[in-house]
Design a protein around this motif. Structure first.
Motif, short mmCIF file in Angstrom:
data_model
loop_
_atom_site.label_atom_id
_atom_site.label_comp_id
_atom_site.label_asym_id
_atom_site.label_seq_id
_atom_site.Cartn_x
_atom_site.Cartn_y
_atom_site.Cartn_z
N ILE A 249 -43.56 57.17 19.09
CA ILE A 249 -42.96 55.97 19.67
C ILE A 249 -44.04 54.96 20.03
N LEU A 250 -45.10 55.42 20.67
CA LEU A 250 -46.19 54.53 21.07
C LEU A 250 -46.84 53.89 19.85
N SER A 251 -47.02 54.66 18.79
CA SER A 251 -47.64 54.13 17.58
C SER A 251 -46.73 53.13 16.88
N ALA A 252 -45.42 53.39 16.93
CA ALA A 252 -44.47 52.45 16.34
C ALA A 252 -44.48 51.14 17.11
N LEU A 253 -44.52 51.21 18.43
CA LEU A 253 -44.58 50.00 19.24
C LEU A 253 -45.86 49.23 18.96
N ARG A 254 -46.97 49.94 18.87
CA ARG A 254 -48.26 49.28 18.57
C ARG A 254 -48.22 48.57 17.22
N THR A 255 -47.66 49.25 16.21
CA THR A 255 -47.60 48.67 14.88
C THR A 255 -46.74 47.41 14.88
N ARG A 256 -45.60 47.46 15.53
CA ARG A 256 -44.71 46.30 15.58
C ARG A 256 -45.36 45.14 16.35
N LEU A 257 -46.05 45.45 17.43
CA LEU A 257 -46.72 44.40 18.21
C LEU A 257 -47.86 43.77 17.42
N GLN A 258 -48.59 44.58 16.68
CA GLN A 258 -49.67 44.04 15.84
C GLN A 258 -49.11 43.12 14.77
N LYS A 259 -47.96 43.47 14.19
CA LYS A 259 -47.34 42.61 13.19
C LYS A 259 -46.97 41.26 13.77
N LYS A 260 -46.64 41.24 15.06
CA LYS A 260 -46.29 39.99 15.74
C LYS A 260 -47.53 39.27 16.28
N GLY A 261 -48.69 39.88 16.13
CA GLY A 261 -49.91 39.28 16.65
C GLY A 261 -49.98 39.29 18.16
N SER A 262 -49.31 40.27 18.79
CA SER A 262 -49.24 40.32 20.25
C SER A 262 -50.42 41.10 20.82
N ILE A 263 -51.03 40.54 21.86
CA ILE A 263 -52.15 41.21 22.51
C ILE A 263 -51.69 42.45 23.27
N TYR A 264 -50.39 42.59 23.50
CA TYR A 264 -49.88 43.80 24.14
C TYR A 264 -50.16 45.05 23.30
N ALA A 265 -50.44 44.86 22.02
CA ALA A 265 -50.81 46.00 21.18
C ALA A 265 -52.05 46.70 21.72
N ASN A 266 -52.90 45.96 22.45
CA ASN A 266 -54.12 46.55 23.02
C ASN A 266 -53.80 47.74 23.90
N ALA A 267 -52.74 47.62 24.71
CA ALA A 267 -52.39 48.70 25.64
C ALA A 267 -52.04 49.97 24.87
N PHE A 268 -51.36 49.82 23.74
CA PHE A 268 -50.94 50.99 22.97
C PHE A 268 -52.10 51.59 22.18
N LEU A 269 -53.04 50.77 21.78
CA LEU A 269 -54.25 51.30 21.14
C LEU A 269 -55.01 52.19 22.13
N VAL A 270 -55.05 51.78 23.38
CA VAL A 270 -55.72 52.58 24.41
C VAL A 270 -54.97 53.89 24.64
N LEU A 271 -53.65 53.84 24.69
CA LEU A 271 -52.86 55.06 24.88
C LEU A 271 -53.06 56.02 23.71
N GLU A 272 -53.12 55.51 22.51
CA GLU A 272 -53.37 56.37 21.35
C GLU A 272 -54.75 57.02 21.44
N ALA A 273 -55.72 56.26 21.93
CA ALA A 273 -57.07 56.82 22.09
C ALA A 273 -57.08 57.91 23.15
N ILE A 274 -56.36 57.70 24.24
CA ILE A 274 -56.29 58.71 25.30
C ILE A 274 -55.60 59.97 24.79
N ALA A 275 -54.57 59.79 23.98
CA ALA A 275 -53.85 60.95 23.44
C ALA A 275 -54.77 61.80 22.58
N GLY A 276 -55.71 61.17 21.90
CA GLY A 276 -56.70 61.91 21.14
C GLY A 276 -56.18 62.60 19.89
N THR A 277 -55.04 62.13 19.39
CA THR A 277 -54.46 62.72 18.18
C THR A 277 -53.71 61.64 17.43
#
Length: 237
Positions: free
Chosen positions: A140-168
């Motif tokens: 879900i987090l990765s899907a949100l990040r992908t959709r936000l990046q397609k929109k050029g939204s800086i909110y994608a940054n938050a999801f990139l950090v969550l993906e990094a914390i998840a470590g997988t």
């Protein structure tokens, strides 16, 4: 990790004057966080600068259009699960019980699956539990990040950090299934109202029959793979 999760929780919450006034504190907390790398710190600092340097009404309007009026960008985790309404309601109950079991109290009006609330809860948990539960929500987090990046939204940054914390990495097939869902038009209020009415969540019913916690969460977050129930022939429709 706890600090980073709390910070992301704040940054994904509805923008407020209090958040904007806390720019210096947020910057200091990000800089001091020992468990995020330079790249993740830079992503969070850029999001802080954007949110705190923007006109509040503009920030609020952007947030509503992104997260409140675009169902595929909803910050309610179970909104991305396509099972029965009763199942989704039970998943909410289970999640609230899991919070309560760990001494994490939420207000009666708060939805347990709201991502900022979920992250606040995770910030109180062990590293093992954080990786476990973040991993279960990662598609879900990765899907949100992908959709936000397609929109050029800086909110994608938050999801990139969550993906990094998840470590997988998210399961590719499950992620692709989520991304196949058509995008919503946040300006088409009539269509959005019809969607919300059709997908209304019902609380209660069946509580206590199944174990609560990570295993139940995993089951509910994978529930979109099940076909929707079909009405019985010959009965009232």
């Amino acid at each position: 990790m706890a600090n980073a999760l709390k910070i992301v929780s704040l940054l994904l919450s509805y923008p407020s004057a209090e958040l904007q006034a806390a720019r210096d504190e947020l910057q200091a907390a990000i800089a001091a966080d020992p468990l995020t790398g330079r790249k993740e710190k830079a992503l969070l600092l850029a999001l802080v600068e954007d949110l705190c340097g923007r006109d509040l009404y503009d920030a609020e309007e952007r947030y509503v259009l992104l997260f409140d009026r675009t169902r595929t960008l909803s910050l309610h985790l179970f909104e991305h699960v396509h099972g029965e309404s009763r199942d989704r309601g039970q998943a909410m109950v289970d999640l609230a019980v899991m919070y309560e079991g760990q001494g994490f109290d939420i207000a009666a009006h708060e939805m347990p699956d709201y991502l900022p609330l979920f992250l606040e809860y995770l910030s109180t948990q062990s590293a093992e539990e954080v990786h476990n539960l973040l991993g279960q929500t990662l598609h879900i987090l990765s899907a949100l990040r992908t959709r936000l990046q397609k929109k050029g939204s800086i909110y994608a940054n938050a999801f990139l950090v969550l993906e990094a914390i998840a470590g997988t990495k998210a399961d590719r097939q499950t992620l692709d299934e989520l991304l196949e869902l058509p995008e919503d038009d946040p300006t088409d209020l009539k269509a959005l109202d019809a969607i919300w009415e059709e997908e209304a969540v019902t609380f209660g019913g069946g509580a206590g029959n199944d174990a609560c916690g990570p295993d139940r969460l995993r089951t509910q977050l994978r529930a979109h793979k099940r076909p929707a129930p079909q009405p019985e022939l010959g009965g009232d429709l």
